[in-house]
Scaffold this motif. Structure first.
Motif, short mmCIF file in Angstrom:
data_model
loop_
_atom_site.label_atom_id
_atom_site.label_comp_id
_atom_site.label_asym_id
_atom_site.label_seq_id
_atom_site.Cartn_x
_atom_site.Cartn_y
_atom_site.Cartn_z
N GLY A 139 -11.74 32.98 17.51
CA GLY A 139 -12.04 32.05 18.60
C GLY A 139 -12.80 30.84 18.13
N ASP A 140 -12.92 30.65 16.82
CA ASP A 140 -13.60 29.51 16.18
C ASP A 140 -15.11 29.50 16.34
OD1 ASP A 140 -11.29 28.49 15.06
OD2 ASP A 140 -10.84 27.26 16.82
N GLU A 141 -15.69 30.54 16.93
CA GLU A 141 -17.15 30.63 16.94
C GLU A 141 -17.59 32.06 17.24
OE1 GLU A 141 -18.64 29.32 21.34
OE2 GLU A 141 -18.28 27.70 19.92
N PHE A 142 -18.88 32.31 16.97
CA PHE A 142 -19.49 33.62 17.20
C PHE A 142 -20.90 33.36 17.69
CE2 PHE A 142 -22.46 36.70 15.25
CZ PHE A 142 -22.02 37.88 15.85
N ALA A 143 -21.29 34.03 18.76
CA ALA A 143 -22.65 33.88 19.30
C ALA A 143 -23.18 35.26 19.67
CB ALA A 143 -22.65 32.96 20.50
N GLU A 144 -24.43 35.53 19.33
CA GLU A 144 -25.07 36.82 19.58
C GLU A 144 -26.57 36.57 19.70
OE1 GLU A 144 -24.88 40.20 20.46
OE2 GLU A 144 -22.78 39.93 19.97
N TYR A 145 -27.29 37.66 19.91
CA TYR A 145 -28.75 37.57 19.95
C TYR A 145 -29.32 38.55 18.94
CZ TYR A 145 -33.49 37.11 21.72
OH TYR A 145 -34.83 36.85 21.81
N ASP A 146 -30.23 38.08 18.11
CA ASP A 146 -30.88 38.93 17.11
C ASP A 146 -32.15 39.50 17.73
OD1 ASP A 146 -32.01 40.14 14.91
OD2 ASP A 146 -32.36 38.28 13.79
N GLU A 147 -32.08 40.79 18.09
CA GLU A 147 -33.23 41.47 18.72
C GLU A 147 -34.44 41.48 17.79
OE1 GLU A 147 -33.25 42.83 21.83
OE2 GLU A 147 -31.14 42.41 22.25
N LYS A 148 -34.20 41.79 16.52
CA LYS A 148 -35.30 41.89 15.55
C LYS A 148 -36.01 40.54 15.37
CE LYS A 148 -36.02 43.17 10.70
NZ LYS A 148 -35.33 43.58 9.46
N GLU A 150 -35.70 38.03 17.44
CA GLU A 150 -35.91 37.45 18.76
C GLU A 150 -35.43 36.01 18.84
OE1 GLU A 150 -40.07 38.05 19.64
OE2 GLU A 150 -39.75 40.18 20.03
N CYS A 151 -34.17 35.80 18.40
CA CYS A 151 -33.60 34.46 18.42
C CYS A 151 -32.08 34.52 18.57
CB CYS A 151 -33.99 33.69 17.16
SG CYS A 151 -33.35 34.42 15.64
N PRO A 152 -31.49 33.47 19.12
CA PRO A 152 -30.03 33.42 19.20
C PRO A 152 -29.46 33.11 17.81
CG PRO A 152 -30.96 31.40 20.07
CD PRO A 152 -32.12 32.30 19.74
N VAL A 153 -28.26 33.65 17.56
CA VAL A 153 -27.56 33.36 16.31
C VAL A 153 -26.16 32.86 16.67
CG1 VAL A 153 -28.86 35.01 14.92
CG2 VAL A 153 -26.78 35.76 16.05
N MET A 154 -25.65 31.97 15.82
CA MET A 154 -24.34 31.40 16.15
C MET A 154 -23.63 30.86 14.92
SD MET A 154 -23.60 28.70 19.15
CE MET A 154 -22.24 27.59 19.08
#
Length: 166
Positions: A139-148, A150-154
């Motif tokens: 889908g040309d991108e990836f977005a998640e949240y890093d619990e450890k 405590e920040c968004p990743v993309m």
């Protein structure tokens, strides 16, 4: 014989070390791209799948290659052989400097690879060390949240190129 180095770059937010799931030399990872015939210039209609785990005999002589394909227009046969050990993950530093990271080297005879397709089967890790595996980049991108951390990743703005290497 011409060698083409597949290089990738992307915008990595709080991430580093983007690479195929089993590393750059993962025999199960499938590279998808179109092939342009070296004789007539015809571009394959569909993406071609090539992986290190596939080995087929060379049409003439001894040895093996990863792909043998015949041009549908001029009927010329060509091969694509993957050369492992030359790739590395895309790092945060590469992205900050706008540098492409080498991923895989292809020895192409009779063909030129064009238009790499980012699909599934990638891994990446956050700057805090959280690992994300099985990442799908189709889908040309990836977005998640890093619990450890405590920040968004993309991952976004994916780009690739095939550079001629001597």
């Amino acid at each position: 014989m011409v060698n083409y180095m597949l290089k990738i770059v992307a915008d990595l937010e709080n991430l580093t070390n983007l690479q195929p799931h089993g590393g750059c030399d993962d025999p199960s990872f499938t590279y998808l791209f179109k092939l342009k015939c070296g004789r007539c210039g015809e571009l394959s209609q569909k993406e071609t799948c090539v992986s290190l785990g596939d080995a087929v005999p060379l049409p003439q002589g001894r040895g093996t290659t990863n792909l043998v394909q015949k041009c549908k227009f001029c009927m010329r046969e060509g091969t694509v052989t993957m050369i492992s050990g030359r790739g590395r993950p895309l790092t945060q530093e590469d992205c900050e400097e706008g540098k492409f990271a080498p991923l895989m080297l292809f020895d192409c005879r009779g063909y030129e690879p064009v238009g790499f397709v980012f699909g599934g089967g990638w891994k990446v890790e956050s700057l805090e060390g959280t690992k994300f595996e099985g990442v799908d980049l189709s889908g040309d991108e990836f977005a998640e949240y890093d619990e450890k951390g405590e920040c968004p990743v993309m991952i976004s703005n994916l780009r690739s190129t095939f550079d001629v290497v001597k």
